[in-house]
Scaffold this motif. Structure first.
Motif, short mmCIF file in Angstrom:
data_model
loop_
_atom_site.label_atom_id
_atom_site.label_comp_id
_atom_site.label_asym_id
_atom_site.label_seq_id
_atom_site.Cartn_x
_atom_site.Cartn_y
_atom_site.Cartn_z
N LEU A 147 -8.18 -13.61 -5.14
CA LEU A 147 -9.56 -13.68 -5.60
C LEU A 147 -10.53 -13.75 -4.41
N LEU A 148 -10.15 -14.46 -3.36
CA LEU A 148 -10.99 -14.54 -2.18
C LEU A 148 -11.12 -13.18 -1.49
N ALA A 149 -10.04 -12.41 -1.50
CA ALA A 149 -10.02 -11.11 -0.82
C ALA A 149 -10.59 -9.98 -1.66
N LEU A 150 -10.87 -10.23 -2.92
CA LEU A 150 -11.24 -9.17 -3.86
C LEU A 150 -12.54 -8.43 -3.52
N PRO A 151 -13.54 -9.06 -2.90
CA PRO A 151 -14.77 -8.30 -2.61
C PRO A 151 -14.54 -7.06 -1.76
N PHE A 152 -13.57 -7.11 -0.84
CA PHE A 152 -13.37 -5.95 0.03
C PHE A 152 -12.92 -4.71 -0.73
N PRO A 153 -11.85 -4.78 -1.56
CA PRO A 153 -11.48 -3.57 -2.30
C PRO A 153 -12.52 -3.12 -3.31
N ILE A 154 -13.33 -4.04 -3.81
CA ILE A 154 -14.40 -3.65 -4.74
C ILE A 154 -15.45 -2.81 -4.02
N LEU A 155 -15.85 -3.26 -2.82
CA LEU A 155 -16.90 -2.58 -2.08
C LEU A 155 -16.39 -1.40 -1.26
N TYR A 156 -15.16 -1.49 -0.78
CA TYR A 156 -14.60 -0.45 0.10
C TYR A 156 -13.20 -0.08 -0.38
N PRO A 157 -13.07 0.57 -1.52
CA PRO A 157 -11.75 0.83 -2.10
C PRO A 157 -10.85 1.70 -1.22
N GLY A 158 -11.42 2.73 -0.59
CA GLY A 158 -10.60 3.60 0.26
C GLY A 158 -10.02 2.87 1.45
N PRO A 159 -10.82 2.23 2.29
CA PRO A 159 -10.28 1.45 3.41
C PRO A 159 -9.32 0.35 2.95
N ALA A 160 -9.61 -0.28 1.80
CA ALA A 160 -8.72 -1.33 1.30
C ALA A 160 -7.35 -0.76 0.95
N LEU A 161 -7.33 0.41 0.33
CA LEU A 161 -6.05 1.04 -0.02
C LEU A 161 -5.25 1.36 1.23
N LEU A 162 -5.89 1.92 2.24
CA LEU A 162 -5.19 2.23 3.48
C LEU A 162 -4.68 0.96 4.16
N ALA A 163 -5.48 -0.09 4.14
CA ALA A 163 -5.06 -1.35 4.76
C ALA A 163 -3.84 -1.92 4.05
N PHE A 164 -3.83 -1.86 2.72
CA PHE A 164 -2.69 -2.38 1.96
C PHE A 164 -1.45 -1.51 2.19
N LEU A 165 -1.63 -0.19 2.24
CA LEU A 165 -0.50 0.70 2.48
C LEU A 165 0.09 0.50 3.87
N ALA A 166 -0.75 0.16 4.85
CA ALA A 166 -0.23 -0.12 6.19
C ALA A 166 0.68 -1.35 6.17
N ALA A 167 0.25 -2.39 5.47
CA ALA A 167 1.09 -3.59 5.35
C ALA A 167 2.39 -3.26 4.62
N TYR A 168 2.29 -2.46 3.58
CA TYR A 168 3.48 -2.07 2.83
C TYR A 168 4.45 -1.28 3.70
N GLY A 169 3.92 -0.34 4.49
CA GLY A 169 4.78 0.47 5.34
C GLY A 169 5.56 -0.36 6.35
N VAL A 170 4.89 -1.33 6.97
CA VAL A 170 5.58 -2.20 7.93
C VAL A 170 6.64 -3.03 7.22
N ALA A 171 6.31 -3.56 6.04
CA ALA A 171 7.27 -4.37 5.29
C ALA A 171 8.51 -3.57 4.91
N ARG A 172 8.31 -2.35 4.45
CA ARG A 172 9.44 -1.51 4.06
C ARG A 172 10.32 -1.17 5.26
N LEU A 173 9.69 -0.88 6.40
CA LEU A 173 10.47 -0.56 7.59
C LEU A 173 11.27 -1.78 8.05
N ALA A 174 10.65 -2.96 7.99
CA ALA A 174 11.37 -4.17 8.38
C ALA A 174 12.52 -4.45 7.42
N LEU A 175 12.30 -4.22 6.14
CA LEU A 175 13.37 -4.43 5.16
C LEU A 175 14.54 -3.50 5.43
#
Length: 230
Positions: A168-196
């Protein structure tokens, strides 16, 4: 209050190195976006300085790194050495504990600093600089809760904390900047998958790399978003 102090102690250079109870460390994750907003607020104020864009971008990058004690950059460098290249799992885990840097760390670190500095030289709007660090400190939490840990360490101490409050605290960013937020989340996902795939789970260094690359991906997404609007 102790959980909030623990969040700042874990994610910034502030001298709050007191002894925190396990429940304080687990509860700290609820306040991670607030730590990001504190960092982002200082970045937003600094972005208003009347300096040439290149110099101001370099200053913002230096401030960003200094406020976090180079914590996430260090995680990115160690993670790059450990996860990239052909090595057995045991060697990768040993590299994560080795303070020395290899070729992958220098290469990835150099590109990271160059790209982030150039993205900051485009002078994102202050509101974006305020919100991005908060979202980046939430983006890794779903993976921390779901994915296994490669070994017990700092990541294990904060795992199991609440997920809804930081979302809930982080929600303003994807609401206002959905494209950058999606890329930021996908970057975290990519690192997590590679580490796994390569070490069997997450570590504190991997979490640091996830934050660092989420921030970079968000900045690059903003640059692309600005170009499309122009």
């Amino acid at each position: 209050m102790r959980a909030l102090l623990a969040a700042f102690a874990l994610l910034t250079v502030l001298p709050l190195g007191r002894a925190f109870a396990p429940e304080d460390l687990k509860g700290a994750s609820a306040f991670f976006p607030l730590v990001g907003y504190a960092l982002g607020g200082l970045l937003a104020l600094a972005s208003l300085l009347p300096l040439p864009p290149g110099l101001l971008g370099a200053l913002l990058l230096a401030l960003w790194l200094a406020l976090t004690g180079f914590l996430h950059l260090d995680g990115l460098l160690d993670t790059a050495d450990a996860l990239l290249g052909a090595k057995p799992r045991e060697k990768r885990l040993a590299i994560l504990k080795d303070p020395h840097l290899g070729a992958f760390a220098f290469g990835v670190g150099g590109l990271y600093l160059l790209l982030k500095g150039q993205a900051l030289a485009l002078l994102p709007e202050p509101l974006f600089l305020l919100l991005l660090p908060g979202f980046a400190r939430f983006a890794f939490l779903p993976f921390l809760q779901r994915y296994p840990l490669a070994h017990q360490g700092m990541a294990a101490l904060v795992r199991g904390g609440p997920l809804l409050p930081p979302f809930l605290l982080a929600l303003p960013f994807p609401i206002l900047y959905p494209g950058p937020a999606l890329l930021a989340f996908l970057a975290a996902y990519g690192v997590a998958r590679l580490a796994l795939a390569r070490i069997g789970g997450l570590t504190g260094d991997v979490l640091g790399a996830m934050v660092a690359l989420s921030e970079l991906a968000g900045l690059l997404g903003y640059a692309l978003w600005s170009a499309l609007r122009a």
